[in-house]
Motif scaffolding. Structure first.
Motif, PDB file in Angstrom:
ATOM      1  N   VAL A 120      -5.604 -13.422   8.095  1.00 15.95           N
ATOM      2  CA  VAL A 120      -6.553 -12.634   8.883  1.00 15.95           C
ATOM      3  C   VAL A 120      -6.166 -12.682  10.365  1.00 15.95           C
ATOM      4  CG1 VAL A 120      -8.953 -12.517   9.667  1.00 15.95           C
ATOM      5  CG2 VAL A 120      -8.444 -12.793   7.240  1.00 15.95           C
ATOM      6  N   LYS A 121      -5.756 -13.836  10.857  1.00 15.13           N
ATOM      7  CA  LYS A 121      -5.338 -13.937  12.268  1.00 15.13           C
ATOM      8  C   LYS A 121      -4.126 -13.044  12.546  1.00 15.13           C
ATOM      9  CE  LYS A 121      -7.079 -18.607  12.984  1.00 15.13           C
ATOM     10  NZ  LYS A 121      -6.726 -20.031  13.149  1.00 15.13           N
ATOM     11  N   ILE A 122      -3.198 -13.004  11.621  1.00 12.14           N
ATOM     12  CA  ILE A 122      -2.015 -12.146  11.777  1.00 12.14           C
ATOM     13  C   ILE A 122      -2.435 -10.677  11.758  1.00 12.14           C
ATOM     14  CG2 ILE A 122       0.148 -11.420  10.684  1.00 12.14           C
ATOM     15  CD1 ILE A 122       0.331 -14.396   9.656  1.00 12.14           C
ATOM     16  N   ALA A 123      -3.301 -10.319  10.822  1.00 19.39           N
ATOM     17  CA  ALA A 123      -3.775  -8.932  10.728  1.00 19.39           C
ATOM     18  C   ALA A 123      -4.523  -8.528  11.995  1.00 19.39           C
ATOM     19  CB  ALA A 123      -4.663  -8.760   9.494  1.00 19.39           C
ATOM     20  N   ARG A 124      -5.324  -9.430  12.537  1.00 19.03           N
ATOM     21  CA  ARG A 124      -6.048  -9.131  13.779  1.00 19.03           C
ATOM     22  C   ARG A 124      -5.085  -8.962  14.954  1.00 19.03           C
ATOM     23  NH1 ARG A 124     -11.580  -9.461  13.534  1.00 19.03           N
ATOM     24  NH2 ARG A 124     -12.424 -10.607  11.767  1.00 19.03           N
ATOM     25  N   ALA A 125      -4.056  -9.780  14.997  1.00 23.11           N
ATOM     26  CA  ALA A 125      -3.054  -9.635  16.058  1.00 23.11           C
ATOM     27  C   ALA A 125      -2.365  -8.280  15.965  1.00 23.11           C
ATOM     28  CB  ALA A 125      -2.033 -10.768  15.977  1.00 23.11           C
ATOM     29  N   ALA A 126      -2.217  -7.755  14.757  1.00 21.63           N
ATOM     30  CA  ALA A 126      -1.603  -6.439  14.551  1.00 21.63           C
ATOM     31  C   ALA A 126      -2.557  -5.299  14.928  1.00 21.63           C
ATOM     32  CB  ALA A 126      -1.155  -6.278  13.103  1.00 21.63           C
ATOM     33  N   GLY A 127      -3.852  -5.611  15.085  1.00 22.84           N
ATOM     34  CA  GLY A 127      -4.821  -4.605  15.513  1.00 22.84           C
ATOM     35  C   GLY A 127      -5.995  -4.382  14.592  1.00 22.84           C
ATOM     36  N   THR A 128      -6.001  -5.019  13.435  1.00 20.10           N
ATOM     37  CA  THR A 128      -7.100  -4.879  12.483  1.00 20.10           C
ATOM     38  C   THR A 128      -8.353  -5.534  13.053  1.00 20.10           C
ATOM     39  OG1 THR A 128      -5.590  -4.892  10.625  1.00 20.10           O
ATOM     40  CG2 THR A 128      -7.819  -5.512  10.135  1.00 20.10           C
ATOM     41  N   PRO A 129      -9.522  -5.006  12.903  1.00 22.54           N
ATOM     42  CA  PRO A 129      -9.903  -3.789  12.200  1.00 22.54           C
ATOM     43  C   PRO A 129      -9.999  -2.560  13.101  1.00 22.54           C
ATOM     44  CG  PRO A 129     -11.885  -5.005  12.708  1.00 22.54           C
ATOM     45  CD  PRO A 129     -10.712  -5.810  13.243  1.00 22.54           C
ATOM     46  N   ASN A 130      -9.849  -2.727  14.423  1.00 23.15           N
ATOM     47  CA  ASN A 130     -10.023  -1.577  15.322  1.00 23.15           C
ATOM     48  C   ASN A 130      -8.958  -0.508  15.144  1.00 23.15           C
ATOM     49  OD1 ASN A 130     -12.307  -2.761  16.456  1.00 23.15           O
ATOM     50  ND2 ASN A 130     -11.101  -3.888  17.943  1.00 23.15           N
ATOM     51  N   ASP A 131      -7.718  -0.911  14.949  1.00 26.69           N
ATOM     52  CA  ASP A 131      -6.644   0.042  14.682  1.00 26.69           C
ATOM     53  C   ASP A 131      -6.607   0.273  13.175  1.00 26.69           C
ATOM     54  OD1 ASP A 131      -6.129  -0.156  17.377  1.00 26.69           O
ATOM     55  OD2 ASP A 131      -4.278  -1.307  17.153  1.00 26.69           O
ATOM     56  N   MET A 132      -7.007   1.441  12.747  1.00 23.60           N
ATOM     57  CA  MET A 132      -7.155   1.721  11.316  1.00 23.60           C
ATOM     58  C   MET A 132      -5.876   1.498  10.515  1.00 23.60           C
ATOM     59  SD  MET A 132     -10.261   2.547  10.759  1.00 23.60           S
ATOM     60  CE  MET A 132     -11.121   1.808  12.122  1.00 23.60           C
ATOM     61  N   GLY A 133      -4.713   1.739  11.113  1.00 24.31           N
ATOM     62  CA  GLY A 133      -3.450   1.623  10.391  1.00 24.31           C
ATOM     63  C   GLY A 133      -2.837   0.243  10.405  1.00 24.31           C
ATOM     64  N   ALA A 134      -3.497  -0.710  11.055  1.00 26.32           N
ATOM     65  CA  ALA A 134      -2.971  -2.073  11.130  1.00 26.32           C
ATOM     66  C   ALA A 134      -3.370  -2.854   9.884  1.00 26.32           C
ATOM     67  CB  ALA A 134      -3.501  -2.772  12.376  1.00 26.32           C
ATOM     68  N   GLY A 135      -2.535  -3.821   9.515  1.00 29.45           N
ATOM     69  CA  GLY A 135      -2.884  -4.667   8.383  1.00 29.45           C
ATOM     70  C   GLY A 135      -1.687  -5.321   7.746  1.00 29.45           C
ATOM     71  N   ILE A 136      -1.921  -5.853   6.564  1.00 33.24           N
ATOM     72  CA  ILE A 136      -0.893  -6.585   5.817  1.00 33.24           C
ATOM     73  C   ILE A 136      -0.894  -6.087   4.373  1.00 33.24           C
ATOM     74  CG2 ILE A 136      -0.198  -8.841   4.902  1.00 33.24           C
ATOM     75  CD1 ILE A 136      -1.463 -10.098   7.408  1.00 33.24           C
ATOM     76  N   MET A 137       0.309  -5.840   3.854  1.00 32.41           N
ATOM     77  CA  MET A 137       0.487  -5.497   2.442  1.00 32.41           C
ATOM     78  C   MET A 137       1.262  -6.634   1.790  1.00 32.41           C
ATOM     79  SD  MET A 137       2.678  -2.423   0.640  1.00 32.41           S
ATOM     80  CE  MET A 137       1.876  -1.159   1.588  1.00 32.41           C
ATOM     81  N   LEU A 138       0.643  -7.269   0.802  1.00 26.56           N
ATOM     82  CA  LEU A 138       1.300  -8.363   0.086  1.00 26.56           C
ATOM     83  C   LEU A 138       2.205  -7.817  -1.009  1.00 26.56           C
ATOM     84  CD1 LEU A 138      -1.798 -10.703  -0.440  1.00 26.56           C
ATOM     85  CD2 LEU A 138      -0.074 -10.861   1.357  1.00 26.56           C
ATOM     86  N   TYR A 139       3.370  -8.407  -1.143  1.00 26.57           N
ATOM     87  CA  TYR A 139       4.267  -8.071  -2.253  1.00 26.57           C
ATOM     88  C   TYR A 139       4.193  -9.126  -3.349  1.00 26.57           C
ATOM     89  CZ  TYR A 139       6.335  -4.578   0.793  1.00 26.57           C
ATOM     90  OH  TYR A 139       6.538  -3.502   1.614  1.00 26.57           O
ATOM     91  N   ALA A 140       3.628 -10.274  -3.027  1.00 29.06           N
ATOM     92  CA  ALA A 140       3.491 -11.368  -3.994  1.00 29.06           C
ATOM     93  C   ALA A 140       2.161 -12.057  -3.749  1.00 29.06           C
ATOM     94  CB  ALA A 140       4.642 -12.357  -3.838  1.00 29.06           C
TER      95      ALA A 140
END
Length: 176
Positions: A120-140
């Motif tokens: 969640v901290k990484i996703a927030r640093a990327a801009g989540t939730p204010n930037d709609m396109g920010a986030g993390i996609m898990l492959y595993a």
């Protein structure tokens, strides 16, 4: 007042995505009949409890039937429309931010755990939730095999600077 408690496991994300667009796309895919079984299972379990609390029998199956017969998708479209959104949106219309960084496994093995708070901290640093396109996609996910130099997850951002901040945050935290 009748109260029921549902204790759920939350050591990792339910599906494979974190962030507004990524989660919405995954949820739409699920309502179209795809998507991860974990989302269907958790949603139908919780909806089933609510349906049984108001007097229905076999609530989980009722909820599953609503997904399978398209009623849940139609209801989602009505909710989107009521909120002023594009009710004809399809999963492929929901595109994450243009900037991304893959986090690769540093050795062969299995995912034993995730630190959800760090993700969640990484996703927030990327801009989540204010930037709609920010986030993390898990492959595993937990229990899955990973191979050295193959991606475990991808971080998305709408702005290059925020992606840089998320990568820096990842290096400080190491959530996997």
């Amino acid at each position: 007042m009748n109260v029921e408690c549902a204790i759920t496991e939350c050591s990792q994300p339910i599906g494979y995505n974190i962030g507004p667009v990524l989660e919405a796309r995954e949820d739409m895919e699920t309502l179209y009949g795809g998507g991860p079984h974990e989302i269907v299972d958790k949603a139908t379990n919780l909806a089933g409890i609510l349906l049984e609390m108001v007097g229905n029998e076999n609530g989980k199956q009722m909820a599953l039937d609503l997904i399978n017969n398209g009623c849940a998708l139609e209801k989602m479209r009505q909710i989107i429309d009521a909120q002023g959104g594009n009710s004809s949106v399809k999963p492929e219309d929901l595109v994450p931010g243009e900037y991304y960084h893959d986090v690769n496994a540093d050795r062969d093995g299995r995912i034993l755990w995730f630190n959800n708070r760090d993700l969640v901290k990484i996703a927030r640093a990327a801009g989540t939730p204010n930037d709609m396109g920010a986030g993390i996609m898990l492959y595993a996910k937990t229990g899955d095999k990973v191979s050295v130099d193959k991606p475990m997850f991808r971080v998305f951002a709408e702005k290059q600077e925020k992606l840089y901040n998320a990568v820096k945050q990842h290096r400080n935290l190491r959530p996997v």
